[in-house]
Design a protein around this motif. Structure first.
Motif, PDB file in Angstrom:
ATOM      1  N   TYR A  27       0.781  -1.294  -0.072  1.00 31.51           N
ATOM      2  CA  TYR A  27       0.025   0.205  -0.106  1.00 31.51           C
ATOM      3  C   TYR A  27       0.865   1.129  -0.173  1.00 31.51           C
ATOM      4  CZ  TYR A  27      -3.397   3.361   1.482  1.00 31.51           C
ATOM      5  OH  TYR A  27      -4.184   4.583   1.580  1.00 31.51           O
ATOM      6  N   LEU A  28       1.971   1.451   0.933  1.00 32.65           N
ATOM      7  CA  LEU A  28       2.701   2.282   0.959  1.00 32.65           C
ATOM      8  C   LEU A  28       3.467   2.812  -0.474  1.00 32.65           C
ATOM      9  CD1 LEU A  28       4.324   2.173   4.521  1.00 32.65           C
ATOM     10  CD2 LEU A  28       2.655   3.788   3.765  1.00 32.65           C
ATOM     11  N   THR A  36      11.866   2.958  -4.598  1.00 34.98           N
ATOM     12  CA  THR A  36      12.452   3.403  -3.270  1.00 34.98           C
ATOM     13  C   THR A  36      12.403   2.230  -2.183  1.00 34.98           C
ATOM     14  OG1 THR A  36      11.713   5.599  -4.154  1.00 34.98           O
ATOM     15  CG2 THR A  36      12.338   5.421  -1.754  1.00 34.98           C
ATOM     16  N   LEU A  37      11.191   1.806  -2.097  1.00 35.35           N
ATOM     17  CA  LEU A  37      11.226   0.834  -0.732  1.00 35.35           C
ATOM     18  C   LEU A  37      11.822  -0.276  -1.049  1.00 35.35           C
ATOM     19  CD1 LEU A  37       7.346   1.363   0.056  1.00 35.35           C
ATOM     20  CD2 LEU A  37       9.134   2.074   1.294  1.00 35.35           C
ATOM     21  N   TYR A  38      11.922  -0.825  -2.177  1.00 38.52           N
ATOM     22  CA  TYR A  38      12.661  -2.058  -2.492  1.00 38.52           C
ATOM     23  C   TYR A  38      14.186  -1.533  -2.409  1.00 38.52           C
ATOM     24  CZ  TYR A  38      14.433  -6.226  -4.939  1.00 38.52           C
ATOM     25  OH  TYR A  38      15.149  -7.329  -5.232  1.00 38.52           O
ATOM     26  N   LEU A  39      14.713  -0.392  -2.841  1.00 37.85           N
ATOM     27  CA  LEU A  39      16.027  -0.095  -2.555  1.00 37.85           C
ATOM     28  C   LEU A  39      16.683   0.087  -1.276  1.00 37.85           C
ATOM     29  CD1 LEU A  39      18.467   0.631  -4.237  1.00 37.85           C
ATOM     30  CD2 LEU A  39      17.828   2.956  -4.419  1.00 37.85           C
ATOM     31  N   ILE A  40      15.779   0.559  -0.393  1.00 41.80           N
ATOM     32  CA  ILE A  40      16.116   0.745   1.131  1.00 41.80           C
ATOM     33  C   ILE A  40      16.120  -0.852   1.771  1.00 41.80           C
ATOM     34  CG2 ILE A  40      15.026   1.313   3.431  1.00 41.80           C
ATOM     35  CD1 ILE A  40      13.519   3.792   1.871  1.00 41.80           C
ATOM     36  N   GLY A  41      15.099  -1.593   1.274  1.00 43.11           N
ATOM     37  CA  GLY A  41      15.309  -2.842   1.991  1.00 43.11           C
ATOM     38  C   GLY A  41      16.576  -3.738   1.614  1.00 43.11           C
ATOM     39  N   ALA A  42      16.827  -3.505   0.185  1.00 37.79           N
ATOM     40  CA  ALA A  42      18.068  -4.309  -0.344  1.00 37.79           C
ATOM     41  C   ALA A  42      19.311  -3.608   0.285  1.00 37.79           C
ATOM     42  CB  ALA A  42      17.931  -4.197  -1.916  1.00 37.79           C
ATOM     43  N   LEU A  43      19.348  -2.504   0.499  1.00 39.15           N
ATOM     44  CA  LEU A  43      20.635  -1.794   1.093  1.00 39.15           C
ATOM     45  C   LEU A  43      20.469  -2.238   2.657  1.00 39.15           C
ATOM     46  CD1 LEU A  43      20.441   1.790  -0.280  1.00 39.15           C
ATOM     47  CD2 LEU A  43      22.186   0.209  -0.750  1.00 39.15           C
ATOM     48  N   MET A  44      19.512  -2.420   3.171  1.00 32.81           N
ATOM     49  CA  MET A  44      19.551  -2.723   4.620  1.00 32.81           C
ATOM     50  C   MET A  44      19.682  -4.142   4.731  1.00 32.81           C
ATOM     51  SD  MET A  44      16.126  -0.908   5.966  1.00 32.81           S
ATOM     52  CE  MET A  44      16.580  -1.075   7.845  1.00 32.81           C
ATOM     53  N   SER A  75      10.059  -7.319   4.395  1.00 27.48           N
ATOM     54  CA  SER A  75       8.699  -6.826   3.813  1.00 27.48           C
ATOM     55  C   SER A  75       8.944  -5.756   2.652  1.00 27.48           C
ATOM     56  CB  SER A  75       7.696  -6.449   4.668  1.00 27.48           C
ATOM     57  OG  SER A  75       8.058  -5.121   5.579  1.00 27.48           O
ATOM     58  N   LEU A  76      10.075  -5.213   2.777  1.00 25.28           N
ATOM     59  CA  LEU A  76      10.372  -3.865   1.978  1.00 25.28           C
ATOM     60  C   LEU A  76      10.375  -4.469   0.334  1.00 25.28           C
ATOM     61  CD1 LEU A  76      12.558  -1.739   4.143  1.00 25.28           C
ATOM     62  CD2 LEU A  76      10.197  -1.447   3.461  1.00 25.28           C
ATOM     63  N   ILE A  77      11.340  -5.604   0.477  1.00 28.60           N
ATOM     64  CA  ILE A  77      11.386  -6.500  -0.847  1.00 28.60           C
ATOM     65  C   ILE A  77      10.121  -7.293  -1.240  1.00 28.60           C
ATOM     66  CG2 ILE A  77      12.833  -8.231  -2.001  1.00 28.60           C
ATOM     67  CD1 ILE A  77      14.712  -5.894  -0.876  1.00 28.60           C
ATOM     68  N   ALA A  78       9.767  -7.927  -0.169  1.00 32.48           N
ATOM     69  CA  ALA A  78       8.425  -8.699  -0.700  1.00 32.48           C
ATOM     70  C   ALA A  78       7.462  -8.030  -1.071  1.00 32.48           C
ATOM     71  CB  ALA A  78       8.269  -9.711   0.410  1.00 32.48           C
ATOM     72  N   GLY A  79       6.859  -6.858  -0.502  1.00 30.08           N
ATOM     73  CA  GLY A  79       5.944  -6.154  -0.951  1.00 30.08           C
ATOM     74  C   GLY A  79       5.818  -5.192  -1.989  1.00 30.08           C
ATOM     75  N   VAL A 143      21.964  -2.817  -7.442  1.00 30.13           N
ATOM     76  CA  VAL A 143      22.392  -2.822  -8.754  1.00 30.13           C
ATOM     77  C   VAL A 143      21.209  -2.756  -9.655  1.00 30.13           C
ATOM     78  CG1 VAL A 143      23.686  -3.375 -10.638  1.00 30.13           C
ATOM     79  CG2 VAL A 143      24.769  -3.239  -8.336  1.00 30.13           C
ATOM     80  N   SER A 144      20.337  -3.775  -9.568  1.00 28.05           N
ATOM     81  CA  SER A 144      19.159  -4.017 -10.589  1.00 28.05           C
ATOM     82  C   SER A 144      18.217  -2.696 -10.661  1.00 28.05           C
ATOM     83  CB  SER A 144      18.502  -5.202 -10.210  1.00 28.05           C
ATOM     84  OG  SER A 144      19.364  -6.310 -10.496  1.00 28.05           O
ATOM     85  N   VAL A 145      17.743  -2.281  -9.094  1.00 31.12           N
ATOM     86  CA  VAL A 145      17.008  -1.246  -9.089  1.00 31.12           C
ATOM     87  C   VAL A 145      17.475  -0.123  -9.492  1.00 31.12           C
ATOM     88  CG1 VAL A 145      15.416   0.188  -7.419  1.00 31.12           C
ATOM     89  CG2 VAL A 145      15.425  -2.410  -7.173  1.00 31.12           C
TER      90      VAL A 145
END
Length: 163
Positions: A27-28, A36-44, A75-79, A143-145
């Motif tokens: 939703y977010l 952005t959310l995927y990148l934050i999750g992957a970096l974390m 969840s940042l990745i999976a969502g 890198v992909s994102v």
């Protein structure tokens, strides 16, 4: 390490938290942006993959807190992954393109993960070594994102399609 009973409870706890958070992150992502959310999750995960395994092994952090934070990060990745990946393909190729790409990656990375992590653990004699592999794989996601964002910018903010 944890007993089989505690490990099972931790996995169930993580899955429950992850199930709720995936919906919230999805939703977010409509407001913040999927990349952005995927990148934050992957970096974390890239930064925290190894420390997570060290913490699990040492017991220094309450395991429910540790696994809850891990569920939040995952969840940042999976969502965001499903819709982010689907956006890479034009509608007429979306099902086939996504199915081939996803399953090839799952076979290569998922299939070899136990072998690679066992090898890393054996070579380094470090029980947290799987965290190195997890961090390295998440760097591929970063890198992909970034490549998706660059392609979108080149297309004038439009989709970064592969077809």
């Amino acid at each position: 390490m944890y007993s089989a009973d505690v490990a099972s409870k931790l996995v169930m706890f993580s899955i429950a938290i992850l199930s709720i958070l995936i919906v919230i992150v999805g939703y977010l992502s409509d407001f913040v942006g999927k990349p952005t959310l995927y990148l934050i999750g992957a970096l974390m995960i890239a930064v925290g993959g190894y420390p997570f395994y060290v913490s699990v092994g040492s017991g220094a952090i309450n395991p429910y807190v540790l696994f809850g934070v891990a569920a939040l990060i995952v969840s940042l990745i999976a969502g965001t992954f499903g819709s982010l990946a689907a956006d890479l393909f034009p509608t007429n190729l979306r099902f086939s393109g996504l199915a081939i790409a996803y399953n090839a990656a799952a076979a290569l990375l998922g299939g070899f993960t136990p072998l690679v992590t066992s090898l890393l653990t054996g070579l380094t004699q470090d029980h947290a070594a799987p965290g190195i592999f997890i961090a390295a794989v998440s760097v591929i996601g970063v890198v992909s994102v970034v490549a998706i964002l660059v392609a979108k910018r080149r297309n004038g903010g439009d989709k970064a399609t592969l077809g």
